[in-house]
Design a protein around this motif. Sequence first.
Motif, PDB file in Angstrom:
ATOM      1  N   HIS A 267       0.837  -1.202   0.000  1.00 41.06           N
ATOM      2  CA  HIS A 267       0.000   0.000   0.000  1.00 41.06           C
ATOM      3  C   HIS A 267       0.869   1.248   0.000  1.00 41.06           C
ATOM      4  O   HIS A 267       0.633   2.198  -0.762  1.00 41.06           O
ATOM      5  CB  HIS A 267      -0.908  -0.022   1.241  1.00 41.06           C
ATOM      6  N   ALA A 268       1.903   1.253   0.839  1.00 40.59           N
ATOM      7  CA  ALA A 268       2.813   2.400   0.895  1.00 40.59           C
ATOM      8  C   ALA A 268       3.560   2.575  -0.426  1.00 40.59           C
ATOM      9  O   ALA A 268       3.744   3.697  -0.917  1.00 40.59           O
ATOM     10  CB  ALA A 268       3.799   2.235   2.049  1.00 40.59           C
TER      11      ALA A 268
ATOM     12  N   LEU B 198       9.847  -9.273  -1.253  1.00 42.50           N
ATOM     13  CA  LEU B 198      10.673  -8.879  -2.400  1.00 42.50           C
ATOM     14  C   LEU B 198      10.130  -9.462  -3.698  1.00 42.50           C
ATOM     15  O   LEU B 198      10.203  -8.818  -4.753  1.00 42.50           O
ATOM     16  CB  LEU B 198      12.125  -9.322  -2.177  1.00 42.50           C
ATOM     17  N   ASP B 199       9.583 -10.669  -3.622  1.00 39.13           N
ATOM     18  CA  ASP B 199       8.964 -11.267  -4.820  1.00 39.13           C
ATOM     19  C   ASP B 199       7.778 -10.417  -5.281  1.00 39.13           C
ATOM     20  O   ASP B 199       7.616 -10.156  -6.479  1.00 39.13           O
ATOM     21  CB  ASP B 199       8.482 -12.690  -4.525  1.00 39.13           C
ATOM     22  N   PHE B 200       6.942  -9.985  -4.337  1.00 42.81           N
ATOM     23  CA  PHE B 200       5.782  -9.165  -4.669  1.00 42.81           C
ATOM     24  C   PHE B 200       6.214  -7.810  -5.228  1.00 42.81           C
ATOM     25  O   PHE B 200       5.582  -7.280  -6.148  1.00 42.81           O
ATOM     26  CB  PHE B 200       4.897  -8.966  -3.428  1.00 42.81           C
TER      27      PHE B 200
ATOM     28  N   VAL C  76      -3.183  -3.150  -5.069  1.00 46.26           N
ATOM     29  CA  VAL C  76      -3.726  -2.871  -3.739  1.00 46.26           C
ATOM     30  C   VAL C  76      -4.825  -1.809  -3.809  1.00 46.26           C
ATOM     31  O   VAL C  76      -4.660  -0.754  -4.429  1.00 46.26           O
ATOM     32  CB  VAL C  76      -2.613  -2.394  -2.778  1.00 46.26           C
ATOM     33  N   VAL C  77      -5.951  -2.113  -3.165  1.00 52.80           N
ATOM     34  CA  VAL C  77      -7.073  -1.179  -3.067  1.00 52.80           C
ATOM     35  C   VAL C  77      -7.179  -0.731  -1.610  1.00 52.80           C
ATOM     36  O   VAL C  77      -7.157  -1.571  -0.702  1.00 52.80           O
ATOM     37  CB  VAL C  77      -8.399  -1.856  -3.498  1.00 52.80           C
ATOM     38  N   ASP C  78      -7.270   0.576  -1.365  1.00 48.37           N
ATOM     39  CA  ASP C  78      -7.470   1.035   0.007  1.00 48.37           C
ATOM     40  C   ASP C  78      -8.885   1.600   0.178  1.00 48.37           C
ATOM     41  O   ASP C  78      -9.672   1.646  -0.771  1.00 48.37           O
ATOM     42  CB  ASP C  78      -6.389   2.034   0.441  1.00 48.37           C
ATOM     43  N   PHE C  79      -9.195   2.000   1.389  1.00 46.93           N
ATOM     44  CA  PHE C  79     -10.551   2.481   1.666  1.00 46.93           C
ATOM     45  C   PHE C  79     -10.842   3.778   0.912  1.00 46.93           C
ATOM     46  O   PHE C  79     -11.982   4.065   0.556  1.00 46.93           O
ATOM     47  CB  PHE C  79     -10.756   2.669   3.171  1.00 46.93           C
ATOM     48  N   ASP C  80      -9.804   4.557   0.679  1.00 44.09           N
ATOM     49  CA  ASP C  80      -9.907   5.756  -0.149  1.00 44.09           C
ATOM     50  C   ASP C  80     -10.472   5.416  -1.526  1.00 44.09           C
ATOM     51  O   ASP C  80     -11.412   6.047  -2.017  1.00 44.09           O
ATOM     52  CB  ASP C  80      -8.502   6.361  -0.326  1.00 44.09           C
ATOM     53  N   ASP C  81      -9.872   4.398  -2.151  1.00 36.90           N
ATOM     54  CA  ASP C  81     -10.316   3.956  -3.479  1.00 36.90           C
ATOM     55  C   ASP C  81     -11.768   3.482  -3.432  1.00 36.90           C
ATOM     56  O   ASP C  81     -12.555   3.762  -4.342  1.00 36.90           O
ATOM     57  CB  ASP C  81      -9.433   2.802  -3.978  1.00 36.90           C
ATOM     58  N   HIS C  82     -12.105   2.765  -2.367  1.00 38.51           N
ATOM     59  CA  HIS C  82     -13.460   2.219  -2.226  1.00 38.51           C
ATOM     60  C   HIS C  82     -14.496   3.334  -2.085  1.00 38.51           C
ATOM     61  O   HIS C  82     -15.594   3.235  -2.648  1.00 38.51           O
ATOM     62  CB  HIS C  82     -13.504   1.290  -1.008  1.00 38.51           C
TER      63      HIS C  82
ATOM     64  N   TRP D 256     -12.080  -3.249  -0.901  1.00 38.49           N
ATOM     65  CA  TRP D 256     -11.162  -2.793   0.136  1.00 38.49           C
ATOM     66  C   TRP D 256     -10.570  -3.952   0.956  1.00 38.49           C
ATOM     67  O   TRP D 256      -9.585  -3.781   1.673  1.00 38.49           O
ATOM     68  CB  TRP D 256     -11.842  -1.781   1.069  1.00 38.49           C
ATOM     69  N   LEU D 257     -11.150  -5.145   0.814  1.00 41.03           N
ATOM     70  CA  LEU D 257     -10.618  -6.325   1.498  1.00 41.03           C
ATOM     71  C   LEU D 257      -9.434  -6.934   0.753  1.00 41.03           C
ATOM     72  O   LEU D 257      -8.724  -7.781   1.296  1.00 41.03           O
ATOM     73  CB  LEU D 257     -11.710  -7.385   1.664  1.00 41.03           C
ATOM     74  N   ASN D 258      -9.230  -6.528  -0.503  1.00 40.85           N
ATOM     75  CA  ASN D 258      -8.136  -7.042  -1.323  1.00 40.85           C
ATOM     76  C   ASN D 258      -8.141  -8.578  -1.373  1.00 40.85           C
ATOM     77  O   ASN D 258      -7.103  -9.238  -1.218  1.00 40.85           O
ATOM     78  CB  ASN D 258      -6.783  -6.534  -0.776  1.00 40.85           C
TER      79      ASN D 258
END
Length: 203
Positions: free
Chosen positions: A22-23, A171-173, A182-188, A196-198
């Motif tokens: 997310h960061a 590191l693989d990700f 990644v979806v955050d609550f902002d996006d939702h 938002w549960l990804n």
Amino acid sequence: MSTGGECRYVIDQNAYIKLILHALNHKASAVNGLLLGRLSGEVVEITNSVPLFHSSQIGLLPPLEIALITIEEYFSSQGLSIVGYFHANERFDDLELGTVARNIADHVYRYFPQAALLLLDNKKLGALQNNKDMAPVMQLYTRDSSKSWKLESNGNKRLTTKEPSANIVLLDFVSLEKWNDVVDFDDHLDDISKDWLNSGLFK
């Protein structure tokens, strides 16, 4: 009841990776998220995480309250509670715990006195590529009745990942640029069709 000053914190691999992705997805913004889990004896088990905000809404009360109510209702049915807060500063070299982070963490502490406050350490994250360190790439803050959050000097012993290989998997990700998913609550809140549960992030 034990306080945060006496607990150990163990974070599941997926909860850990999700917040860091997310960061990384919003490198030019401060981001934050909630930690979900349960207290088991003297150990706070962090089993999930929910990315919250990445925009100017990060410190605003109305969207935060909506998020807290929604998240609490959803996870309480699974026997999980909000057990901590995650924050990443906007600037890569900023390791200060700011007012917004403290205020939101204070809110969590009122409901869960063993709450953890995790602050992303970009220097540790950047060094992972070279040394494959097993310690989480974040700083642990806890508080007690003194009402101030203090950095745990022995944070590497008190905060651990449940799976020792979590940083290698991270590191693989990162190499696959999975932060884009990644979806955050902002996006939702902008588009309620976004999950938002990804749920599909680790599939």
